[in-house]
Design an enzyme around this catalytic site. Structure first.
Site, PDB file in Angstrom:
ATOM      1  N   ARG A 239      -6.310 -10.944  12.304  1.00  9.45           N
ATOM      2  CA  ARG A 239      -5.683 -10.300  11.139  1.00  9.45           C
ATOM      3  C   ARG A 239      -6.752  -9.908  10.142  1.00  9.45           C
ATOM      4  O   ARG A 239      -7.351 -10.765   9.476  1.00  9.45           O
ATOM      5  CB  ARG A 239      -4.680 -11.270  10.493  1.00  9.45           C
ATOM      6  CG  ARG A 239      -3.838 -10.662   9.376  1.00  9.45           C
ATOM      7  CD  ARG A 239      -2.949 -11.716   8.747  1.00  9.45           C
ATOM      8  NE  ARG A 239      -1.950 -11.140   7.867  1.00  9.45           N
ATOM      9  CZ  ARG A 239      -0.763 -10.682   8.264  1.00  9.45           C
ATOM     10  NH1 ARG A 239      -0.440 -10.710   9.546  1.00  9.45           N
ATOM     11  NH2 ARG A 239       0.102 -10.170   7.395  1.00  9.45           N
TER      12      ARG A 239
ATOM     13  N   CYS B 104       0.863  -1.191   0.000  1.00 11.79           N
ATOM     14  CA  CYS B 104       0.000   0.000   0.000  1.00 11.79           C
ATOM     15  C   CYS B 104       0.894   1.233   0.000  1.00 11.79           C
ATOM     16  O   CYS B 104       1.317   1.690   1.038  1.00 11.79           O
ATOM     17  CB  CYS B 104      -0.888  -0.001   1.235  1.00 11.79           C
ATOM     18  SG  CYS B 104      -1.924   1.464   1.330  1.00 11.79           S
TER      19      CYS B 104
END
Length: 315
Positions: A162, A77
Site C-alpha cells: 500500500r 483526492c
C-alpha cells in the site's frame, strides 16, 4: 500537544497520533456508518466530546473547532480545475474541493504543523498541477512543506502493498529542519500473522457461482489473490494487495485466499489486521460491505504513527 482529525473515517489516524503521544480534541467525517464505528470505539457513554462531529466540512465554521497544534487528515483526492483555481475558484469544482477547507482551517487557526495523507498518484495527478497548487496554497500560509510516498510493507512492518503520499508541514523553520521521514524497516510479519482461524461459512466461495471461475487459479496458501471482476491476480510479493474501498461492493478488488477449508475472501477483521488496527478494535454490527469500505479507506496505523513520532520530536 493537541490535534484535530479531519475526514476521520474510523479513527486510524487518531489511534496512530494518540499512540505517538498527541491528544485528539476534534474529529469530523460526513459518513454516518463511520460515525457508528468511530463512536463505539472512542466515546464513553458520558463523554460526548469524544464522539465524532458528523457533518460536511464545508459547513463547519472554524469557531466550532477547539484550538490545536497539529491538523491531520487523509483527505479525499477530488480533482479541481487548475484553470478555475487560477481564476480564483469561480468554477464549481474549485469551490467544492475539500482541500480548500483544510486551507481555510489552517489559515484561521495557525497550528504549528499538519500531516496529510493521500493516494500515491496525487503527485502525478493533472500532470503535476494538483500537487503544485497544494504546495502553493500551504506555503502561502507560511508552512514549510515536504512529502514522501511510503509503502506499508517497507515502513510499517505490515504485509500489505500500500503506497500512500504523506505531506508534512511546519510553521517553524527549526522544527522543519529537525524533521525527517522514517527510514525503511524490515518486514517481519507475513500474511498468516493477519489471518483468523475460525471463519464463518459465508466468506467461502466453495458453493457459490464464482467458485468455478476462480478454483483453478487459486492454488497457494501463502498468497493473497485479488478478484478483478473478470480474472484473478496473484500477489507475487507474498503480501496483501492494496485494500480498496470498493472491495465489498459487488465483487471487485476482493482479496481472496486459500485455506484448509477452501477458497474465501478476507474477513473485515482480517482487513483491519492488514491496516494495523489493534486486536481490541470493535467491529460494530453493520453490513460487511460498509466495514470493507471503512477499512479500505483507512490508513496503515504503524506508518502514520512513525511519522507522528518524528513530528513530535521535531516540534
Amino acid at each position: 500537544m493537541k490535534f484535530i482529525d479531519l475526514f476521520a473515517g474510523i479513527g486510524g489516524i487518531k489511534i496512530a497520533l494518540e499512540n505517538a503521544g498527541f491528544q485528539c480534541v476534534f474529529s469530523n467525517d460526513i459518513d454516518n456508518y463511520c460515525k457508528i464505528t468511530f463512536d463505539i470505539n472512542f466515546s464513553e457513554i458520558f463523554e460526548i466530546e469524544k464522539q465524532m462531529f458528523l457533518g460536511d466540512i464545508n459547513k463547519i465554521s472554524t469557531q466550532k473547532i477547539p484550538d490545536f497544534d497539529l491538523l491531520c487528515g487523509g483527505f479525499p483526492c477530488q480533482p479541481f480545475s487548475v484553470a478555475g483555481y487560477r481564476q480564483g475558484f469561480k468554477d464549481e469544482k474549485g469551490r467544492g474541493n475539500v482541500f480548500f477547507d483544510i486551507i481555510r482551517i489552517l489559515k484561521d487557526k495557525k497550528p504549528k504543523a499538519f500531516l496529510l495523507e493521500n493516494v500515491k498518484n496525487l503527485k502525478s495527478h493533472d500532470k503535476g498541477n494538483t500537487i503544485k497548487v497544494i504546495y502553493e496554497e500551504l506555503e502561502k500560509l507560511g508552512y514549510k512543506v515536504i512529502d514522501k510516498v511510503m509503502n506499508a510493507m517497507e515502513y510499517g512492518n505490515i504485509p500489505q502493498n500500500r503506497e500512500r503520499i504523506y505531506i508534512v508541514g511546519f510553521l517553524d523553520q527549526k522544527s522543519f529542519n529537525n524533521f525527517k521521514f522514517p527510514t525503511k524497516i524490515p518486514l517481519e510479519k507475513n500474511i498468516h500473522d493477519c489471518l483468523e482461524k475460525n471463519i464463518d461459512k459465508k466468506y467461502y466461495y466453495n458453493e457459490k457461482p464464482l467458485y468455478k471461475k476462480i478454483k483453478n487459479d487459486i492454488t497457494k496458501k501463502d498468497t493473497v489473490y485479488q478478484w478483478r471482476r473478470k480474472y484473478v491476480r496473484e500477489n507475487k510479493n507474498g503480501v496483501c494487495p492494496t485494500l480498496t474501498a470498493n472491495m465489498g461492493m459487488g465483487g471487485h478488488n476482493v482479496p481472496i485466499i486459500l485455506d484448509d477449508n477452501g477458497i474465501r475472501k478476507l474477513t473485515p477483521r482480517e482487513c483491519a489486521n492488514f491496516q494495523g488496527f489493534p486486536d481490541n478494535y470493535i467491529l460494530p454490527k453493520i453490513a460487511d460491505s460498509q466495514l470493507y469500505k471503512q477499512f479500505g479507506n483507512s490508513v496503515v496505523i504503524p506508518v502514520v504513527q512513525r511519522i507522528a513520532e518524528n513530528m513530535k520530536k521535531a516540534l
